[in-house]
Enzyme design. Structure first.
Site, PDB file in Angstrom:
ATOM      1  N   HIS A   1      -6.563  -2.503   9.375  1.00  0.00           N
ATOM      2  CA  HIS A   1      -7.767  -3.291   9.130  1.00  0.00           C
ATOM      3  C   HIS A   1      -8.427  -3.545  10.479  1.00  0.00           C
ATOM      4  O   HIS A   1      -8.327  -4.635  11.028  1.00  0.00           O
ATOM      5  CB  HIS A   1      -7.411  -4.623   8.475  1.00  0.00           C
TER       6      HIS A   1
ATOM      7  N   TYR B   1     -19.387  14.835  18.666  1.00  0.00           N
ATOM      8  CA  TYR B   1     -18.577  16.006  18.300  1.00  0.00           C
ATOM      9  C   TYR B   1     -17.142  15.671  17.942  1.00  0.00           C
ATOM     10  O   TYR B   1     -16.467  16.418  17.219  1.00  0.00           O
ATOM     11  CB  TYR B   1     -18.629  17.068  19.408  1.00  0.00           C
TER      12      TYR B   1
ATOM     13  N   TYR C   1      -6.979  25.104  20.136  1.00  0.00           N
ATOM     14  CA  TYR C   1      -5.932  24.396  20.876  1.00  0.00           C
ATOM     15  C   TYR C   1      -4.553  24.709  20.303  1.00  0.00           C
ATOM     16  O   TYR C   1      -3.545  24.317  20.856  1.00  0.00           O
ATOM     17  CB  TYR C   1      -6.155  22.873  20.825  1.00  0.00           C
TER      18      TYR C   1
ATOM     19  N   GLU D   1       0.817  -1.218   0.000  1.00  0.00           N
ATOM     20  CA  GLU D   1       0.000   0.000   0.000  1.00  0.00           C
ATOM     21  C   GLU D   1       0.855   1.274   0.000  1.00  0.00           C
ATOM     22  O   GLU D   1       0.385   2.340   0.386  1.00  0.00           O
ATOM     23  CB  GLU D   1      -0.932   0.016   1.219  1.00  0.00           C
TER      24      GLU D   1
ATOM     25  N   HIS E   1      -2.378   2.993   8.254  1.00  0.00           N
ATOM     26  CA  HIS E   1      -3.494   2.262   7.638  1.00  0.00           C
ATOM     27  C   HIS E   1      -3.701   0.980   8.432  1.00  0.00           C
ATOM     28  O   HIS E   1      -2.730   0.275   8.740  1.00  0.00           O
ATOM     29  CB  HIS E   1      -3.153   1.949   6.180  1.00  0.00           C
TER      30      HIS E   1
ATOM     31  N   HIS F   1     -12.521  -2.408   3.172  1.00  0.00           N
ATOM     32  CA  HIS F   1     -11.074  -2.559   3.366  1.00  0.00           C
ATOM     33  C   HIS F   1     -10.609  -2.172   4.770  1.00  0.00           C
ATOM     34  O   HIS F   1     -10.196  -3.036   5.533  1.00  0.00           O
ATOM     35  CB  HIS F   1     -10.367  -1.710   2.288  1.00  0.00           C
TER      36      HIS F   1
HETATM   37 ZN   LIG Z   1      -5.059  -2.693   3.674  1.00  0.00          ZN
END
Ligand SMILES: [Zn+2]
Length: 241
Positions: A120, A139, A234, A99, A118, A181
């Site tokens: 899963h 929120y 902030y 990826e 990333h 995904h």
């Molecule tokens: Zn993936």
């Protein structure tokens, strides 16, 4: 008897005692901080096995977790460096995660992104399988820069098409879901990327639970605008850190 030393919070990283073990890594070698954070993904419950990936900007490119290796087995030299504008092949001893494209394209187009994660994770995937993003049911959705978290269109993993869909869903946001995904977030550093991923997964779970009980009452655009302004006060994007 030797006296135990209390942790020495590091002004260099400003992360307090919980991150004390990361301080030297942070200062010495970003690859070691990357490995430590990748291992934390499993401890935080957002990843299992080798399915996720993580990167950190470095110079005119980025370090990224390699393809097909357990995070517990990683050493610094297992972490490939990828140049911006490269073709996906590393000169280092390991090749990058499949990826790598969306990591690359986020660094190339979003200067504020210093680390990309990333995963899963179960609840993010559950919503992403419905091809549903998250409306402003809470929120904290504003944490990611807008009044929704979008779900990117489906495309095969590892393709340019998936990266293009992800970047579109990330417009004005630091997080999105990837259809059928998983989740994708970025932050100003590795710690914030991990914090944001954990928060996003929690929100996905909370939204899922609320939907079991009925139809959540959504916050209005005015209410979300007020939160977005308050988060901006902030002095940084992320009020969690
Ligand atoms: Zn993936």
């Amino acid at each position: 008897m030797a006296k135990a030393l209390s942790p020495d919070p590091s002004p260099a990283c400003g992360r307090g005692e919980i991150c004390e073990p990361l301080r030297d890594f942070h200062l010495k070698d970003p690859r070691l901080e990357l490995i430590a954070t990748a291992r934390r993904m499993a401890e935080c419950g957002i990843n299992r096995g080798t399915s996720g990936n993580l990167s950190v900007r470095h110079g005119e490119g980025f370090y990224i977790t390699p393809t097909g290796m357990e995070y517990t087995a990683l050493e610094a030299d297992d972490i490939p460096w990828m140049p911006l504008g490269g073709n996906g092949e590393s000169q280092d001893r390991r090749q990058p995660s499949s990826e790598w494209r969306f990591h690359h394209d986020i660094y190339a187009t979003r200067p504020e992104a210093q680390a990309v994660l990333h995963a899963h994770s179960t609840f993010a995937i559950s919503l992403a399988c419905l091809r549903s993003g998250m409306p402003p049911f809470h929120y904290m959705i504003a944490l990611f820069g807008g009044d929704t978290v979008r779900c990117a269109d489906y495309a095969t993993f590892g393709t340019q098409e998936l990266s293009d869909a992800a970047l579109k869903a990330l417009q004005g946001r630091s997080a999105c879901l990837l259809a059928n995904h998983g989740l994708l977030v970025f932050g100003k550093d590795l710690k914030q990327a991990l914090d944001n991923a954990v928060e996003l997964e929690s929100l996905c779970e909370q939204y899922w639970r609320a939907c079991q009980l009925g139809e959540p009452v959504l916050l209005t655009q005015e209410e979300m605008t007020e939160v977005l302004e308050k988060f901006g006060n902030y002095g940084q994007q992320n009020p969690l850190t």
